[in-house]
Design a protein around this motif. Structure first.
Motif, PDB file in Angstrom:
ATOM      1  N   LEU A  13      16.115   4.751 -68.213  1.00  0.00           N
ATOM      2  CA  LEU A  13      15.605   4.950 -69.569  1.00  0.00           C
ATOM      3  C   LEU A  13      15.533   3.634 -70.335  1.00  0.00           C
ATOM      4  N   LEU A  14      16.502   2.761 -70.115  1.00  0.00           N
ATOM      5  CA  LEU A  14      16.505   1.471 -70.785  1.00  0.00           C
ATOM      6  C   LEU A  14      15.282   0.654 -70.391  1.00  0.00           C
ATOM      7  N   ASN A  15      14.888   0.733 -69.127  1.00  0.00           N
ATOM      8  CA  ASN A  15      13.718  -0.005 -68.633  1.00  0.00           C
ATOM      9  C   ASN A  15      12.418   0.779 -68.785  1.00  0.00           C
ATOM     10  N   LYS A  16      12.464   1.922 -69.463  1.00  0.00           N
ATOM     11  CA  LYS A  16      11.282   2.759 -69.740  1.00  0.00           C
ATOM     12  C   LYS A  16      10.544   3.111 -68.453  1.00  0.00           C
ATOM     13  N   TYR A  17      11.303   3.534 -67.474  1.00  0.00           N
ATOM     14  CA  TYR A  17      10.785   3.954 -66.172  1.00  0.00           C
ATOM     15  C   TYR A  17      10.002   2.843 -65.460  1.00  0.00           C
ATOM     16  N   TRP A  18      10.212   1.634 -65.826  1.00  0.00           N
ATOM     17  CA  TRP A  18       9.562   0.451 -65.238  1.00  0.00           C
ATOM     18  C   TRP A  18       8.035   0.549 -65.284  1.00  0.00           C
ATOM     19  N   VAL A  19       7.506   1.234 -66.272  1.00  0.00           N
ATOM     20  CA  VAL A  19       6.051   1.406 -66.407  1.00  0.00           C
ATOM     21  C   VAL A  19       5.379   0.053 -66.637  1.00  0.00           C
TER      22      VAL A  19
END
Length: 95
Positions: A13-19
């Motif tokens: 979640l911190l990396n926003k799903y690596w989108v």
């Protein structure tokens, strides 16, 4: 304790799903590579600039050659006209 239990979910979640990283890897880097190496270095530098610089070189060279024919002397112009006439008549006779 909650932080260690859901650490993977927290990082995801911190990396926003690596989108952003996936988008950069799938779209941005290939487009940047193609535009740099194909469009800019090949097409623009070699094709466009090469055509423009080549045309300028031809014009400059032919201008340097043709300016020798323009001397300002009437006799010289008459000689060129006579030479041209002889060449045209010779071509007509041979053909």
């Amino acid at each position: 304790r909650c932080m260690t239990r859901f650490r993977g979910l927290y990082i995801t979640l911190l990396n926003k799903y690596w989108v952003d990283e996936i988008y950069d890897w799938l779209l941005i880097k290939p487009v940047k590579f193609l535009s740099t190496y194909l469009l800019w270095r090949f097409f623009d530098v070699m094709i466009v600039d090469g055509t423009v610089n080549g045309t300028a070189g031809i014009i400059r060279g032919s201008g340097g050659l043709l300016k020798r024919f323009q001397s300002g002397y009437i006799r010289s112009y008459g000689a060129w006209i006579l030479l041209g006439t002889v060449l045209v008549i010779g071509y007509i006779i041979i053909s």
